[in-house]
Design a protein around this motif. Structure first.
Motif, mmCIF file in Angstrom:
data_model
loop_
_atom_site.group_PDB
_atom_site.id
_atom_site.type_symbol
_atom_site.label_atom_id
_atom_site.label_comp_id
_atom_site.label_asym_id
_atom_site.label_seq_id
_atom_site.Cartn_x
_atom_site.Cartn_y
_atom_site.Cartn_z
ATOM 1 N N ILE A 235 38.518 57.250 114.073
ATOM 2 C CA ILE A 235 38.799 58.608 113.610
ATOM 3 C C ILE A 235 37.493 59.329 113.336
ATOM 4 O O ILE A 235 36.608 58.806 112.659
ATOM 5 N N SER A 236 37.387 60.542 113.842
ATOM 6 C CA SER A 236 36.260 61.407 113.528
ATOM 7 C C SER A 236 36.810 62.738 113.055
ATOM 8 O O SER A 236 37.724 63.300 113.681
ATOM 9 N N SER A 237 36.279 63.239 111.937
ATOM 10 C CA SER A 237 36.753 64.536 111.448
ATOM 11 C C SER A 237 36.384 65.664 112.407
ATOM 12 O O SER A 237 36.912 66.766 112.298
ATOM 13 N N ARG B 10 35.634 50.196 108.664
ATOM 14 C CA ARG B 10 34.317 50.816 108.759
ATOM 15 C C ARG B 10 34.440 52.284 108.388
ATOM 16 O O ARG B 10 35.442 52.934 108.680
ATOM 17 N N ALA B 11 33.431 52.799 107.705
ATOM 18 C CA ALA B 11 33.413 54.218 107.367
ATOM 19 C C ALA B 11 31.978 54.703 107.382
ATOM 20 O O ALA B 11 31.058 53.982 106.973
ATOM 21 N N VAL B 12 31.774 55.913 107.864
ATOM 22 C CA VAL B 12 30.480 56.586 107.827
ATOM 23 C C VAL B 12 30.720 57.943 107.184
ATOM 24 O O VAL B 12 31.422 58.787 107.752
ATOM 25 N N LEU C 184 23.586 58.961 105.199
ATOM 26 C CA LEU C 184 24.935 58.516 105.533
ATOM 27 C C LEU C 184 25.270 57.259 104.749
ATOM 28 O O LEU C 184 24.488 56.304 104.717
ATOM 29 N N THR C 185 26.424 57.254 104.115
ATOM 30 C CA THR C 185 26.941 56.048 103.483
ATOM 31 C C THR C 185 27.731 55.277 104.530
ATOM 32 O O THR C 185 28.696 55.803 105.103
ATOM 33 N N GLU D 275 37.186 53.891 110.818
ATOM 34 C CA GLU D 275 37.759 52.968 111.793
ATOM 35 C C GLU D 275 38.849 52.156 111.094
ATOM 36 O O GLU D 275 38.569 51.409 110.148
ATOM 37 N N LEU D 276 40.093 52.333 111.545
ATOM 38 C CA LEU D 276 41.230 51.625 110.972
ATOM 39 C C LEU D 276 41.614 50.469 111.887
ATOM 40 O O LEU D 276 41.517 50.571 113.110
#
Length: 281
Positions: free
Chosen positions: A12-14, A43-45, A221-222, A266-267
């Protein structure tokens, strides 16, 4: 059932949102995900926004005489300065005082009084500054407004070190009781509509997919990856095609992301036939 509708991962990207913005958006998948039973965030950015003070905390509330006065604070990338030496002349790195003083100067206080910002200990005497904030009024009385008088739930008062009960002046000077804390949110909550009622927080959040510690500096970026997958149960539905994602800060308020910034998630999905299968991502 076609496995084409059973992906193991969803990226997923906003940037691909159907509506909303980077911290609260909806997106519609080209085809629904069917038959999934559990999901987790692997995962997350997330950008660490350059603003250190969110808009809902950017007002300082003072009582000048008997009048409640609002002092708007610029939302700049700064936090309380660190003294580079212990003896005068003391200077600070990334100082708060000039910004705070400019905000005070921009307000017309009752009776035409002026208010000067300073640090306790920052005098001509060679003492180590405590860096607690002081506000000095030119005449009359001054107090930091208690939270029961704030028009909003949150305020810049506590960021400056004034207690929620307010702070009265001694000889026209109001001093903070604890050190200023201008650090942005320490965590980001990731909420998603597909896990309704599978999690609950002390404030009642029921769609929390993850609680992500902010591990980056301002403007960076976290990047997050959970140590263990929990696999939240999904909301029962025939297919998952409309996805809603929102990000909250540590006060359960919208985590501010600027227009040009975006987040990526990312799910990972599991299906009934996968219950005994181990996944390594």
């Amino acid at each position: 059932m076609s496995f084409a509708n059973q992906p193991s991962r969803l990226l997923i990207s906003s940037d691909d949102l159907t509506s909303g913005q980077g911290n609260n958006f909806n997106l519609t998948l080209p085809e629904p995900i069917t038959g999934a039973t559990t999901v987790d965030l692997i995962r997350a950015v997330i950008p660490n926004t350059g603003f250190t003070i969110p808009p809902y905390q950017a007002n300082l509330y003072l009582i000048v005489g008997s009048t409640l006065v609002t002092v708007p604070i610029p939302r700049l990338q700064w936090f309380d300065g660190i003294a580079n030496q212990a003896t005068p002349p003391i200077t600070y790195n990334n100082p708060l005082l000039p910004v705070l003083q400019a905000a005070l100067n921009a307000v017309a206080f009752p009776g035409g009084v002026t208010i000067t910002a300073g640090y306790t200990g920052n005098t001509s005497t060679p003492t180590v500054p405590t860096q607690r904030i002081t506000l000095t009024v030119s005449s009359g009385t001054l107090a930091a407004a208690p939270s029961i008088q704030w028009p909003t739930r949150f305020a810049f008062n506590t960021r400056l070190g004034f207690p929620n009960t307010g702070a009265t002046s001694v000889a026209g000077v109001v001093s903070g009781t604890f050190l200023p804390n201008l650090i942005r949110s320490k965590v980001v909550y990731v909420l998603c509509n597909v896990v309704m009622n599978d999690s609950i927080s002390t404030d009642g959040l029921r769609t929390a997919l993850a609680k992500i510690p902010v591990n980056s500096t301002y403007g960076g970026l976290t990047i997050y990856q959970p140590p263990v997958l929990n696999y939240n149960r999904l909301v029962p539905t025939q297919g998952y095609q409309s996805i809603n994602v929102s990000l909250l800060d540590d006060q359960y308020q919208p985590y501010p992301i600027q227009t040009e910034e975006f987040c990526e998630l990312e799910l990972v999905f599991r299906y009934s036939q996968d219950k005994d299968k181990a996944f390594n991502f």
